[in-house]
Design a protein around this motif. Sequence first.
Motif, PDB file in Angstrom:
ATOM      1  N   VAL A  36      -2.623 -18.122 -46.954  1.00 45.89           N
ATOM      2  CA  VAL A  36      -2.493 -17.291 -47.444  1.00 45.89           C
ATOM      3  C   VAL A  36      -2.755 -16.364 -48.371  1.00 45.89           C
ATOM      4  O   VAL A  36      -1.804 -17.008 -49.431  1.00 45.89           O
ATOM      5  CB  VAL A  36      -1.252 -16.590 -45.998  1.00 45.89           C
ATOM      6  CG1 VAL A  36      -1.626 -15.125 -46.247  1.00 45.89           C
ATOM      7  CG2 VAL A  36      -1.551 -16.884 -45.298  1.00 45.89           C
ATOM      8  N   PRO A  37      -4.021 -15.488 -48.753  1.00 46.59           N
ATOM      9  CA  PRO A  37      -3.729 -15.170 -50.094  1.00 46.59           C
ATOM     10  C   PRO A  37      -2.146 -14.386 -50.422  1.00 46.59           C
ATOM     11  O   PRO A  37      -1.479 -13.169 -49.444  1.00 46.59           O
ATOM     12  CB  PRO A  37      -4.984 -13.737 -50.207  1.00 46.59           C
ATOM     13  CG  PRO A  37      -4.957 -13.674 -48.352  1.00 46.59           C
ATOM     14  CD  PRO A  37      -4.470 -15.031 -47.782  1.00 46.59           C
ATOM     15  N   PRO A  38      -2.917 -14.696 -51.852  1.00 44.56           N
ATOM     16  CA  PRO A  38      -0.714 -13.760 -52.664  1.00 44.56           C
ATOM     17  C   PRO A  38      -1.044 -12.276 -52.054  1.00 44.56           C
ATOM     18  O   PRO A  38      -2.192 -11.511 -52.203  1.00 44.56           O
ATOM     19  CB  PRO A  38      -1.338 -14.053 -53.799  1.00 44.56           C
ATOM     20  CG  PRO A  38      -2.257 -15.417 -54.149  1.00 44.56           C
ATOM     21  CD  PRO A  38      -3.080 -14.942 -52.978  1.00 44.56           C
ATOM     22  N   PRO A  65     -13.477 -14.129 -53.946  1.00 49.70           N
ATOM     23  CA  PRO A  65     -14.360 -14.617 -52.917  1.00 49.70           C
ATOM     24  C   PRO A  65     -14.071 -15.759 -52.129  1.00 49.70           C
ATOM     25  O   PRO A  65     -13.201 -16.867 -53.036  1.00 49.70           O
ATOM     26  CB  PRO A  65     -16.061 -15.284 -54.050  1.00 49.70           C
ATOM     27  CG  PRO A  65     -14.864 -15.674 -55.097  1.00 49.70           C
ATOM     28  CD  PRO A  65     -14.074 -14.810 -55.720  1.00 49.70           C
ATOM     29  N   ALA A  66     -14.893 -16.226 -51.398  1.00 46.61           N
ATOM     30  CA  ALA A  66     -14.334 -17.580 -50.313  1.00 46.61           C
ATOM     31  C   ALA A  66     -15.847 -17.701 -49.409  1.00 46.61           C
ATOM     32  O   ALA A  66     -16.406 -16.723 -49.328  1.00 46.61           O
ATOM     33  CB  ALA A  66     -13.288 -17.251 -49.767  1.00 46.61           C
ATOM     34  N   ARG A  70     -17.546 -19.990 -42.799  1.00 45.70           N
ATOM     35  CA  ARG A  70     -16.171 -21.246 -42.797  1.00 45.70           C
ATOM     36  C   ARG A  70     -15.112 -20.482 -41.832  1.00 45.70           C
ATOM     37  O   ARG A  70     -14.639 -21.672 -41.424  1.00 45.70           O
ATOM     38  CB  ARG A  70     -16.875 -22.193 -43.832  1.00 45.70           C
ATOM     39  CG  ARG A  70     -16.011 -24.005 -43.351  1.00 45.70           C
ATOM     40  CD  ARG A  70     -15.807 -24.788 -44.982  1.00 45.70           C
ATOM     41  NE  ARG A  70     -14.721 -23.790 -46.038  1.00 45.70           N
ATOM     42  CZ  ARG A  70     -13.567 -23.989 -45.713  1.00 45.70           C
ATOM     43  NH1 ARG A  70     -13.246 -24.719 -44.975  1.00 45.70           N
ATOM     44  NH2 ARG A  70     -12.502 -22.939 -47.051  1.00 45.70           N
ATOM     45  N   GLN A  71     -14.996 -20.237 -43.149  1.00 48.83           N
ATOM     46  CA  GLN A  71     -12.767 -20.220 -42.271  1.00 48.83           C
ATOM     47  C   GLN A  71     -12.532 -18.974 -41.687  1.00 48.83           C
ATOM     48  O   GLN A  71     -11.862 -19.610 -40.546  1.00 48.83           O
ATOM     49  CB  GLN A  71     -12.224 -18.863 -43.307  1.00 48.83           C
ATOM     50  CG  GLN A  71     -12.024 -19.450 -45.184  1.00 48.83           C
ATOM     51  CD  GLN A  71     -11.247 -18.780 -45.626  1.00 48.83           C
ATOM     52  OE1 GLN A  71     -10.309 -18.661 -45.643  1.00 48.83           O
ATOM     53  NE2 GLN A  71     -11.892 -18.948 -47.526  1.00 48.83           N
ATOM     54  N   ARG A 100      -8.621  -7.257 -43.837  1.00 47.57           N
ATOM     55  CA  ARG A 100      -8.637  -7.080 -45.504  1.00 47.57           C
ATOM     56  C   ARG A 100      -9.092  -8.132 -46.188  1.00 47.57           C
ATOM     57  O   ARG A 100      -8.990  -9.734 -45.921  1.00 47.57           O
ATOM     58  CB  ARG A 100      -7.422  -7.177 -45.792  1.00 47.57           C
ATOM     59  CG  ARG A 100      -6.986  -6.143 -47.319  1.00 47.57           C
ATOM     60  CD  ARG A 100      -5.470  -5.633 -47.859  1.00 47.57           C
ATOM     61  NE  ARG A 100      -4.975  -4.919 -48.266  1.00 47.57           N
ATOM     62  CZ  ARG A 100      -4.293  -4.988 -49.144  1.00 47.57           C
ATOM     63  NH1 ARG A 100      -3.088  -4.872 -48.282  1.00 47.57           N
ATOM     64  NH2 ARG A 100      -4.137  -3.915 -49.652  1.00 47.57           N
ATOM     65  N   LEU A 101      -9.895  -8.114 -47.347  1.00 41.44           N
ATOM     66  CA  LEU A 101     -10.274  -9.276 -48.663  1.00 41.44           C
ATOM     67  C   LEU A 101      -8.803  -8.564 -49.719  1.00 41.44           C
ATOM     68  O   LEU A 101      -9.219  -8.253 -50.200  1.00 41.44           O
ATOM     69  CB  LEU A 101     -12.036  -8.983 -49.105  1.00 41.44           C
ATOM     70  CG  LEU A 101     -12.590  -9.540 -47.756  1.00 41.44           C
ATOM     71  CD1 LEU A 101     -13.922  -9.203 -48.535  1.00 41.44           C
ATOM     72  CD2 LEU A 101     -12.330 -10.793 -47.471  1.00 41.44           C
ATOM     73  N   HIS A 102      -8.493 -10.643 -50.425  1.00 43.10           N
ATOM     74  CA  HIS A 102      -7.887 -10.105 -51.429  1.00 43.10           C
ATOM     75  C   HIS A 102      -8.751 -10.965 -52.437  1.00 43.10           C
ATOM     76  O   HIS A 102      -9.209 -11.952 -51.965  1.00 43.10           O
ATOM     77  CB  HIS A 102      -6.734 -10.491 -51.485  1.00 43.10           C
ATOM     78  CG  HIS A 102      -5.410 -10.215 -50.461  1.00 43.10           C
ATOM     79  ND1 HIS A 102      -4.884  -9.214 -50.671  1.00 43.10           N
ATOM     80  CD2 HIS A 102      -5.487 -10.446 -49.049  1.00 43.10           C
ATOM     81  CE1 HIS A 102      -4.042  -9.140 -49.529  1.00 43.10           C
ATOM     82  NE2 HIS A 102      -4.756  -9.068 -48.357  1.00 43.10           N
TER      83      HIS A 102
END
Length: 116
Positions: A36-38, A65-66, A70-71, A100-102
């Motif tokens: 889980v992104p910070p 970016p990721a 796939r996720q 949301r994108l972090h």
Amino acid sequence: MAVDRVGPAGRGATTIADRVVAKIAARAAREALDVVPPGGSAPHASVVVLRDTARVSVSLELGYPADLGRQCGAVRSQVMRRVRELAGMEVPEVAVHVERLHSPRTARESDGRRLR
């Protein structure tokens, strides 16, 4: 003395509340993600159950970016598998909503530092 055998359908029914299936789905989505992104929130889910079928919608936040495709695919697969295993329900579809994108930049900005 004769004992009447009652078939499974005559013994009763088990009902699993939508909110329980939603909790299973949210936990499964978290299992599927690398991290889980910070500053991000844990996944949450909503579910509509009809008999032995659950339609699931999962909302989550991802790092950027990721490989987003796939996720999201991993989340779909894991949610389908875990709901089937734990609740005994088929899941014909899982809608994944990326809220949301972090990015590293947004993480720095949320720390109170401003980029110039």
